[in-house]
Design an enzyme around this catalytic site. Structure first.
Site, mmCIF file in Angstrom:
data_model
loop_
_atom_site.group_PDB
_atom_site.id
_atom_site.type_symbol
_atom_site.label_atom_id
_atom_site.label_comp_id
_atom_site.label_asym_id
_atom_site.label_seq_id
_atom_site.Cartn_x
_atom_site.Cartn_y
_atom_site.Cartn_z
ATOM 1 N N TYR A 49 -6.039 6.190 5.133
ATOM 2 C CA TYR A 49 -6.204 5.263 4.009
ATOM 3 C C TYR A 49 -5.475 3.935 4.271
ATOM 4 C CZ TYR A 49 -5.366 2.812 -0.253
ATOM 5 O OH TYR A 49 -5.271 1.797 -1.160
ATOM 6 N N ASP A 85 -9.099 6.431 -0.835
ATOM 7 C CA ASP A 85 -8.088 7.149 -1.629
ATOM 8 C C ASP A 85 -8.791 7.827 -2.800
ATOM 9 O OD1 ASP A 85 -8.736 5.082 -3.299
ATOM 10 O OD2 ASP A 85 -6.672 4.463 -3.688
ATOM 11 N N GLU A 142 0.829 -1.215 0.000
ATOM 12 C CA GLU A 142 0.000 0.000 0.000
ATOM 13 C C GLU A 142 0.860 1.260 0.000
ATOM 14 O OE1 GLU A 142 -3.023 0.394 -0.625
ATOM 15 O OE2 GLU A 142 -3.634 -1.698 -0.558
#
Ligand code: SF4
Length: 344
Positions: free
Chosen positions: A122, A140, A39
């Site tokens: 996020y 996001d 991520e």
């Protein structure tokens, strides 16, 4: 607000995701360390570009402990070309926090994950839902776009209030037992179907209840506030070559590209004679300029206009680290802003 559209999302997206999910390495083993690294890499970077970096990073540093103990030079090298180097510095900081605060075991609550260095709402939402099955949204740009379109909402997505409203709307419908899949289904829809330009509505599982599609307003959503102009800076960069070694130095420990290796540089644009004089003052005995090239480099908030002189020198002066091209390739992670001059 918009409960109806949100409530229809899990039923539409989960079967579609099961049939259409891309096989990505971090999905095969949704283990928190791996999901976290992926991520962070995927922020501002395309999946295709991340795959090689991800494989190399995991091979070199397979555990949180390895990352916590990694030296900076190795980290920069593993990250070289991905940009936004504060991300890799924060990865190491967070790994140390996991070792110290959690005995090396990745924390399993949203709040503890969110408290780690470099982890915003996020990333915390992604790890909490994908790895621990918690009903936390990972909002996001992709998810904001989907939410704005299915609800037909033109509130600017740059506003915190809008983002929090979308996160709350989604979290209210997170499906128990499938939280991770729902997060990934939203990501996948944003990446492959609800594209910024030319969304593929005919292939979209949410098309039946998407307000933007019904109204034909996809192209105008989401709405953003007008962007601030980027600051412009000019720099003269020196590729000083002595005995086939190139001079590198460290950037200051604060600010843009903090602590990274760079080519020596000074602010402003120097004409050739002034550039040779500046090199003389660096003590490198400049012999002759070999070429000069101008290149821009664009960061999020600033644009650098860079003029690079390659200068043949006679003194490998103290104050610089002189490295061969092979050493630089193997051990010195140079930001793209400077690395681009080696293509010349
Ligand atoms: S129908 Fe079109 S605009 Fe609406 S969510 Fe699907 S792809 Fe996006």
């Amino acid at each position: 607000m918009h409960e109806e559209e949100y409530s229809r999302l899990p039923g539409a997206l989960l079967p579609w995701y099961a049939a259409n999910r891309r096989d990505l390495p971090w999905r095969r083993e949704p283990e928190p360390y791996r999901v976290w690294i992926s991520e962070i890499m995927l922020q501002q970077t395309r999946v295709e570009a991340v795959l090689g970096y991800y494989a190399r990073f995991l091979a070199a540093l397979p555990t949180v402990k390895d990352l916590a103990e990694a030296d900076e030079q190795q980290l920069y090298k593993l990250w070289e070309g991905l940009g936004y180097y504060s991300r890799v510095r924060n990865l190491k900081k967070a790994a140390i926090q996991i070792m110290e605060r959690h005995g090396g075991v990745f924390p399993d609550t949203y709040e503890e994950i969110r408290a780690l260095a470099g982890i915003g709402p996020y990333t915390a939402g992604a790890i909490a839902s994908i790895c621990f099955g918690l009903p936390r949204a990972a909002v996001d740009g992709n998810v904001l776009r989907i939410a704005a379109r299915i609800t037909g909402d033109d509130a600017p997505i740059d506003l915190q209030k809008t983002r929090e409203g979308i996160a709350a709307g989604l979290e209210a419908v997170y499906p128990a037992g499938a939280c991770g899949d729902f997060t990934q289904a939203l990501m996948e829809l944003g990446a492959t179907v609800c594209l910024p330009r030319n969304p593929r509505c005919a292939a979209c599982p949410a098309a039946g209840f998407c307000r933007a599609k019904a109204a034909g307003t996809q192209a105008g959503l989401p709405v953003r506030l007008p962007k601030k102009a980027r600051r412009e800076e000019t720099w003269t960069v020196f590729m000083l070559v002595c005995d086939d070694r190139i001079a590198l130095c460290r950037r200051p420990s604060e600010g843009l590209l903090a602590g990274m290796w760079q080519l020596p540089n000074v602010p402003g644009v120097l004409e050739p004679e002034a550039a040779m004089e500046a090199a003389r003052q660096m003590g490198v005995g400049p012999d002759r300029p070999e070429w000069v090239v101008k290149r821009p480099h664009i960061f999020t908030h600033v644009r650098w206009e860079m003029t690079c002189y390659r200068i043949r020198c006679t003194v490998c002066a103290d104050g610089f680290t002189w490295v061969t091209p092979a050493e630089m390739q193997a051990d010195y992670g140079l930001p793209t802003a400077f690395r681009q001059f080696f293509e010349e």
